[in-house]
Design an enzyme around this catalytic site. Structure first.
Site, PDB file in Angstrom:
ATOM      1  N   HIS A 154      -9.120  -4.295  -1.579  1.00 42.71           N
ATOM      2  CA  HIS A 154      -8.125  -3.480  -0.859  1.00 42.71           C
ATOM      3  C   HIS A 154      -8.517  -1.995  -0.911  1.00 42.71           C
ATOM      4  CE1 HIS A 154      -3.750  -2.346   0.063  1.00 42.71           C
ATOM      5  NE2 HIS A 154      -4.298  -1.199  -0.318  1.00 42.71           N
ATOM      6  N   GLU A 155      -8.835  -1.512  -2.117  1.00 46.28           N
ATOM      7  CA  GLU A 155      -9.143  -0.084  -2.269  1.00 46.28           C
ATOM      8  C   GLU A 155     -10.475   0.255  -1.601  1.00 46.28           C
ATOM      9  OE1 GLU A 155      -6.842   1.778  -3.169  1.00 46.28           O
ATOM     10  OE2 GLU A 155      -5.541   0.289  -4.071  1.00 46.28           O
ATOM     11  N   HIS A 166     -10.170   0.976   2.006  1.00 46.59           N
ATOM     12  CA  HIS A 166      -9.689   2.325   2.349  1.00 46.59           C
ATOM     13  C   HIS A 166     -10.854   3.281   2.616  1.00 46.59           C
ATOM     14  CE1 HIS A 166      -5.326   2.413   1.947  1.00 46.59           C
ATOM     15  NE2 HIS A 166      -5.374   1.750   0.810  1.00 46.59           N
ATOM     16  N   CYS A 201       0.849  -1.183   0.000  1.00 44.97           N
ATOM     17  CA  CYS A 201       0.000   0.000   0.000  1.00 44.97           C
ATOM     18  C   CYS A 201       0.888   1.237   0.000  1.00 44.97           C
ATOM     19  CB  CYS A 201      -0.886  -0.014   1.248  1.00 44.97           C
ATOM     20  SG  CYS A 201      -2.041   1.363   1.325  1.00 44.97           S
TER      21      CYS A 201
HETATM   22 NI    NI Z   1      -3.723   0.822  -0.135  1.00 48.71          NI
END
Ligand code: NI
Length: 181
Positions: A141-142, A145, A99
């Site tokens: 993953h995104e 966030h 990341c």
């Molecule tokens: Ni990330």
């Protein structure tokens, strides 16, 4: 290297981002273009708006094979707005992630193998599709966030974390041996 990426420890990364009401306002358009630029400049696979200090439900996914991920599929960088994961595959797989907000660290993380998703693009198009494998991993993953989660929250234990230099030596070299053979 650009230094405006928000790093682990900054409380902004732990906030929940807000739905984008109007895609066409100049702030949203500019942010989308800025994120595309950052991903390309940093040779990343993705970036989410909170990593640039903007608590908006937007991210870029941009998969391409590189030294760190030689097996990554090629996909044109896409701005994803107001993403929703509407279905997850039952099966999961473990894979390595990094990341831009956690420089120098890699973690092996369980993710659903495929996800059915909906989102809007920067031009206002509504997309409904299924991502599998590495693309499903980037999307999860995104999307994390936008809810204040990072991959380090998803590792089973600290034993699944590696410093990038060591990861390069051990993991990437073994992947290359496999693909060479
Ligand atoms: Ni990330």
């Amino acid at each position: 290297m650009s230094t405006d990426i928000i790093l682990l420890g900054n409380p902004l990364l732990r906030q929940k981002s807000q739905v984008v009401d109007d895609i066409y306002v100049s702030g949203v358009q500019a942010l989308g273009k800025k994120m595309l630029g950052r991903v390309k400049a940093m040779n990343g696979m993705g970036i989410a708006a909170p990593q640039l200090g903007e608590l908006k439900r937007m991210f870029v996914m941009a998969s391409h094979p590189n030294e760190r991920y030689p097996y990554a599929p090629l996909m044109e960088a896409t701005v994803v707005i107001n993403p929703q994961i509407i279905a997850y595959s039952e099966s999961k797989e473990k894979g390595w992630e990094g990341c831009l907000s956690v420089p120098g660290l890699r973690g092996e993380v369980w993710r659903h193998k495929s996800v059915d998703v909906m989102y809007q693009t920067l031009t206002g198009e509504s997309i409904e599709t299924r991502y599998e494998g590495f693309l499903a991993r980037i999307f999860q993953h995104e999307n994390d966030h936008l809810d204040g989660y990072l991959f380090v929250d998803r590792v089973e234990s600290g034993h699944d974390l590696m410093v990038e230099a060591e990861w390069q030596k051990q993991i990437v070299s073994s992947m290359q041996e496999i693909s060479d053979s």
